[in-house]
Design an enzyme around this catalytic site. Structure first.
Site, PDB file in Angstrom:
ATOM      1  N   SER A   7       0.832  -1.205   0.000  1.00 45.22           N
ATOM      2  CA  SER A   7       0.000   0.000   0.000  1.00 45.22           C
ATOM      3  C   SER A   7       0.865   1.253   0.000  1.00 45.22           C
ATOM      4  CB  SER A   7      -0.922   0.018   1.218  1.00 45.22           C
ATOM      5  OG  SER A   7      -1.532   1.286   1.290  1.00 45.22           O
ATOM      6  N   HIS A  32      -0.931  -1.287  -4.340  1.00 43.13           N
ATOM      7  CA  HIS A  32      -2.241  -0.889  -3.801  1.00 43.13           C
ATOM      8  C   HIS A  32      -2.258   0.625  -3.636  1.00 43.13           C
ATOM      9  CE1 HIS A  32      -5.972  -1.774  -1.598  1.00 43.13           C
ATOM     10  NE2 HIS A  32      -5.607  -0.833  -0.735  1.00 43.13           N
ATOM     11  N   ASP A  34      -4.396   3.746  -2.420  1.00 43.55           N
ATOM     12  CA  ASP A  34      -5.525   4.137  -1.575  1.00 43.55           C
ATOM     13  C   ASP A  34      -5.946   5.569  -1.833  1.00 43.55           C
ATOM     14  OD1 ASP A  34      -6.076   1.882   0.219  1.00 43.55           O
ATOM     15  OD2 ASP A  34      -4.037   2.199   0.951  1.00 43.55           O
ATOM     16  N   MET A  36      -8.550   8.454  -0.868  1.00 46.95           N
ATOM     17  CA  MET A  36      -9.513   8.830   0.186  1.00 46.95           C
ATOM     18  C   MET A  36     -10.032  10.228  -0.075  1.00 46.95           C
ATOM     19  SD  MET A  36      -7.379   7.599   3.476  1.00 46.95           S
ATOM     20  CE  MET A  36      -6.723   5.939   3.588  1.00 46.95           C
ATOM     21  N   HIS A  65      -7.880   1.389  -4.753  1.00 50.14           N
ATOM     22  CA  HIS A  65      -8.915   1.224  -3.727  1.00 50.14           C
ATOM     23  C   HIS A  65      -9.573   2.583  -3.488  1.00 50.14           C
ATOM     24  CE1 HIS A  65      -9.693   0.166   0.815  1.00 50.14           C
ATOM     25  NE2 HIS A  65     -10.811   0.265   0.127  1.00 50.14           N
ATOM     26  N   MET A  67     -11.805   4.842  -1.636  1.00 48.36           N
ATOM     27  CA  MET A  67     -12.581   5.119  -0.422  1.00 48.36           C
ATOM     28  C   MET A  67     -13.225   6.481  -0.647  1.00 48.36           C
ATOM     29  SD  MET A  67      -9.795   3.607   2.230  1.00 48.36           S
ATOM     30  CE  MET A  67      -8.527   3.700   0.977  1.00 48.36           C
ATOM     31  N   MET A 136     -12.095  -5.289   4.274  1.00 51.32           N
ATOM     32  CA  MET A 136     -11.319  -4.385   5.123  1.00 51.32           C
ATOM     33  C   MET A 136     -11.171  -5.011   6.504  1.00 51.32           C
ATOM     34  SD  MET A 136     -10.306  -1.807   3.447  1.00 51.32           S
ATOM     35  CE  MET A 136      -9.534  -1.025   4.877  1.00 51.32           C
ATOM     36  N   GLY A 141      -9.506   4.449   6.227  1.00 54.79           N
ATOM     37  CA  GLY A 141      -9.200   5.856   6.486  1.00 54.79           C
ATOM     38  C   GLY A 141      -7.757   6.116   6.849  1.00 54.79           C
ATOM     39  N   PHE A 142      -7.108   5.145   7.475  1.00 54.37           N
ATOM     40  CA  PHE A 142      -5.729   5.380   7.912  1.00 54.37           C
ATOM     41  C   PHE A 142      -4.912   4.092   7.825  1.00 54.37           C
ATOM     42  CE2 PHE A 142      -8.588   8.242  10.123  1.00 54.37           C
ATOM     43  CZ  PHE A 142      -8.034   9.481   9.817  1.00 54.37           C
ATOM     44  N   GLY A 144      -1.594   1.804   9.258  1.00 53.10           N
ATOM     45  CA  GLY A 144      -0.975   1.567  10.562  1.00 53.10           C
ATOM     46  C   GLY A 144      -1.911   1.187  11.684  1.00 53.10           C
ATOM     47  N   ASP A 174      -7.215  -6.165   3.620  1.00 52.91           N
ATOM     48  CA  ASP A 174      -6.531  -4.870   3.686  1.00 52.91           C
ATOM     49  C   ASP A 174      -6.646  -4.261   5.078  1.00 52.91           C
ATOM     50  OD1 ASP A 174      -5.473  -2.352   3.180  1.00 52.91           O
ATOM     51  OD2 ASP A 174      -7.096  -1.700   1.870  1.00 52.91           O
ATOM     52  N   GLY A 176      -3.711  -3.746   8.613  1.00 48.65           N
ATOM     53  CA  GLY A 176      -3.107  -4.396   9.780  1.00 48.65           C
ATOM     54  C   GLY A 176      -2.463  -5.733   9.503  1.00 48.65           C
ATOM     55  N   GLY A 196       0.860  -2.151   4.082  1.00 49.20           N
ATOM     56  CA  GLY A 196       1.444  -0.819   3.944  1.00 49.20           C
ATOM     57  C   GLY A 196       2.645  -0.679   4.846  1.00 49.20           C
TER      58      GLY A 196
HETATM   59  C1  DX5 Z   1      -6.720   1.903   5.021  1.00 46.97           C
HETATM   60  C2  DX5 Z   1      -6.150   1.534   3.674  1.00 46.97           C
HETATM   61  C3  DX5 Z   1      -5.099   0.473   3.728  1.00 46.97           C
HETATM   62  C4  DX5 Z   1      -3.885   0.851   4.523  1.00 46.97           C
HETATM   63  C5  DX5 Z   1      -3.138  -0.383   4.918  1.00 46.97           C
HETATM   64  O1  DX5 Z   1      -7.816   2.739   4.852  1.00 46.97           O
HETATM   65  O2  DX5 Z   1      -7.165   1.064   2.808  1.00 46.97           O
HETATM   66  O3  DX5 Z   1      -4.736   0.041   2.428  1.00 46.97           O
HETATM   67  O4  DX5 Z   1      -3.045   1.706   3.832  1.00 46.97           O
HETATM   68  O5  DX5 Z   1      -2.076  -0.008   5.731  1.00 46.97           O
HETATM   69  P1  DX5 Z   1      -1.470  -0.957   6.855  1.00 46.97           P
HETATM   70  O6  DX5 Z   1      -0.973  -2.179   6.137  1.00 46.97           O
HETATM   71  O7  DX5 Z   1      -0.391  -0.127   7.437  1.00 46.97           O
HETATM   72  O8  DX5 Z   1      -2.582  -1.292   7.796  1.00 46.97           O
HETATM   73 ZN    ZN Z   2      -6.623   0.052   0.877  1.00 45.31          ZN
END
Ligand code: DX5
Ligand code: ZN
Length: 221
Positions: A7, A32, A34, A36, A65, A67, A136, A141-142, A144, A174, A176, A196
């Site tokens: 990501s 990937h 993302d 947003m 992706h 969002m 998901m 949204g974030f 980490g 996707d 964690g 990510g």
């Molecule tokens: C969250 C994103 C993910 C995120 C994954 O909203 O869709 O793709 O970047 O990041 P990690 O792998 O750090 O959880």
């Molecule tokens: Zn994603």
């Protein structure tokens, strides 16, 4: 076939081109991306100009992706800047069918995603019509965040749906994912893994090598 989809949200944007090359050199095939919108999710990431500028620099498969609320408005634009696969959120579309048709017409592969609070039954009408389902495992949204353990049961349920109705469909997880849980999610039925933080923090090549080693223990191809 399995894929690791790093990501880009976790990349160091001062050296994005360099980091994308590192993904390629480590044997990566997917990226990937993302997007947003600050409406469907609380945060804003990046959009078309960033994707457009990295597209000529790589042959990686762009797993985009969205969002984004009512992504149907932007499909042609994402195709134009280089998306290979566009994943929409079931929760963000007034008319899911029309959005899927639009993605197909644009010539992209189609993915559909659900957030952690959405039931897997929402996916039932779409399993035969998409190329990928994205579950998901954190609230979108974030980057980490911590993997939500209840996702494991959803993975098993969606894997059953896919096997019964559309075995060619990919199942992506996707949020964690790290070296400590990647095998477990794959054993439950995932074949595309987004990571990510776990790929970009530290040495990209070493992290990816370690991921592939674990992934190959589950998928022997
Ligand atoms: C969250 C994103 C993910 C995120 C994954 O909203 O869709 O793709 O970047 O990041 P990690 O792998 O750090 O959880
Ligand atoms: Zn994603």
């Amino acid at each position: 076939m399995f894929h690791l989809s790093p990501s880009m949200l976790a990349a160091d944007f001062t050296k994005l081109g360099e980091q994308i090359k590192k993904i390629e050199n480590a044997g990566g095939d997917w990226l990937h991306v993302d997007v947003m919108d600050g409406l469907f999710v609380p945060s804003i990431s990046f959009g078309m100009p960033v994707i457009e500028s990295i597209r000529p620099a790589t042959d990686l498969f762009f797993d985009v992706h969205l969002m984004v609320q009512e992504p149907v408005r932007y499909i042609e634009e994402f195709k134009r800047v280089g998306a290979d696969l566009i994943t929409i959120h079931a929760e963000a579309c007034e008319d899911i069918e029309a959005t899927i048709v639009k993605i197909r017409e644009a010539g992209c592969k189609v993915g559909i995603s659900i957030s952690p609070d959405t039931e897997v039954s929402v996916l039932e009408p779409w399993v035969k019509k998409v190329d990928m389902i994205l579950l998901m495992s954190v609230h979108p949204g974030f980057g980490g965040q911590k993997f939500i353990p209840e996702t494991m049961e959803k993975i098993r349920a969606v894997r059953r749906m896919i096997n019964e109705q559309n075995p060619a469909c990919d199942l992506e997880v996707d949020g964690g994912i790290h070296l400590g849980n990647v095998k477990e999610v794959m054993e439950a039925g995932v074949n595309v893994v987004v990571a990510g933080t776990a790929v970009f923090r530290g040495n990209i090549k070493e992290n990816m090598d370690a991921f592939y080693r674990k992934m190959r223990e589950v998928y022997h191809e």
